[in-house]
Design a protein around this motif. Structure first.
Motif, PDB file in Angstrom:
ATOM      1  N   ASP A  45       0.821  -1.218   0.000  1.00 28.61           N
ATOM      2  CA  ASP A  45       0.000   0.000   0.000  1.00 28.61           C
ATOM      3  C   ASP A  45       0.854   1.267   0.000  1.00 28.61           C
ATOM      4  O   ASP A  45       0.523   2.247  -0.663  1.00 28.61           O
ATOM      5  N   CYS A  48       2.189   1.735  -3.484  1.00 19.91           N
ATOM      6  CA  CYS A  48       1.132   2.215  -4.386  1.00 19.91           C
ATOM      7  C   CYS A  48       0.919   3.718  -4.232  1.00 19.91           C
ATOM      8  O   CYS A  48       0.569   4.410  -5.194  1.00 19.91           O
ATOM      9  N   GLY A  51       4.313   6.648  -6.722  1.00 17.79           N
ATOM     10  CA  GLY A  51       4.572   6.076  -8.040  1.00 17.79           C
ATOM     11  C   GLY A  51       6.033   5.781  -8.302  1.00 17.79           C
ATOM     12  O   GLY A  51       6.380   4.742  -8.870  1.00 17.79           O
ATOM     13  N   PHE A  54       7.112   2.708  -6.292  1.00 15.49           N
ATOM     14  CA  PHE A  54       6.535   1.505  -6.897  1.00 15.49           C
ATOM     15  C   PHE A  54       7.357   1.098  -8.115  1.00 15.49           C
ATOM     16  O   PHE A  54       7.710  -0.075  -8.280  1.00 15.49           O
ATOM     17  N   SER A  61       5.476   0.439 -13.620  1.00 15.14           N
ATOM     18  CA  SER A  61       4.606   1.458 -13.055  1.00 15.14           C
ATOM     19  C   SER A  61       3.326   0.820 -12.525  1.00 15.14           C
ATOM     20  O   SER A  61       2.954  -0.287 -12.920  1.00 15.14           O
ATOM     21  N   LYS A  62       2.645   1.532 -11.649  1.00 17.37           N
ATOM     22  CA  LYS A  62       1.397   1.021 -11.077  1.00 17.37           C
ATOM     23  C   LYS A  62       0.330   0.812 -12.150  1.00 17.37           C
ATOM     24  O   LYS A  62      -0.344  -0.231 -12.140  1.00 17.37           O
ATOM     25  N   PHE A  65       1.204  -2.367 -13.893  1.00 25.94           N
ATOM     26  CA  PHE A  65       0.930  -3.487 -12.995  1.00 25.94           C
ATOM     27  C   PHE A  65      -0.560  -3.832 -13.038  1.00 25.94           C
ATOM     28  O   PHE A  65      -0.925  -4.997 -13.170  1.00 25.94           O
ATOM     29  N   ASP A  66      -1.399  -2.803 -12.921  1.00 27.80           N
ATOM     30  CA  ASP A  66      -2.848  -3.024 -12.931  1.00 27.80           C
ATOM     31  C   ASP A  66      -3.324  -3.591 -14.270  1.00 27.80           C
ATOM     32  O   ASP A  66      -4.200  -4.461 -14.305  1.00 27.80           O
ATOM     33  N   GLU A  90      -2.951 -10.382  -6.774  1.00 26.93           N
ATOM     34  CA  GLU A  90      -2.066  -9.216  -6.673  1.00 26.93           C
ATOM     35  C   GLU A  90      -0.760  -9.585  -5.981  1.00 26.93           C
ATOM     36  O   GLU A  90       0.321  -9.171  -6.393  1.00 26.93           O
TER      37      GLU A  90
END
Length: 146
Positions: A45, A48, A51, A54, A61-62, A65-66, A90
């Motif tokens: 968390d 996240c 940036g 992460f 990058s987030k 990743f998503d 995740e």
């Protein structure tokens, strides 16, 4: 006294049964603290929220990743059983990316993420297979002849 072949085999079988390894734990107590002390639950968390951190930690990058997680989530999600809660998709992806980003050993990841070494091995293979199967069509164009 002369031993026949059957007696020798029976004696060997009895000795082998005696040496059976006794398990002390069903799951090691250290692994039971994964949700409170595991690296994913302690750090994800916070990463996240930043940036750049992460990106530095996962080399991705987030949003990337998503997006990747969206493609492979169905392939790496396992239903929970009454005995064991499954590891979230995740966390599986984060563990695999960390393995690739650092080149650290699975033994180190075992201590950091508080997941057993054999399970980490299965997770890395499962996530790699899912990435290859889902992303192959997107990342590699179909070859054509001229």
């Amino acid at each position: 006294m002369v031993l026949c072949t059957e007696d020798v085999l029976l004696l060997a079988l009895l000795i082998k049964k005696r040496r059976k390894r006794v398990r002390r734990f069903r799951r090691h107590p250290m692994l039971m603290t994964r949700h409170s002390k595991g690296l994913y639950y302690m750090l994800f968390d916070d990463l996240c929220a930043s940036g750049s951190k992460f990106l530095n930690y996962f080399r991705m990058s987030k949003p990337s990743f998503d997006e990747l997680l969206g493609h492979i989530k169905d392939d790496i999600t396992v239903p929970e059983t009454p005995l064991n809660k499954s590891i979230p998709a995740e966390e599986k992806l984060a563990l695999t990316l960390r393995y690739f980003a650092t080149g650290t050993s699975m033994t180190d990841l075992h201590f950091q993420y508080r997941i057993s070494h054999p399970t980490i091995s299965v997770i890395v293979r499962q996530v790699c297979k899912a990435i290859w199967n889902r992303m192959r069509q997107i990342c590699f164009p179909t070859l054509t002849e001229y």
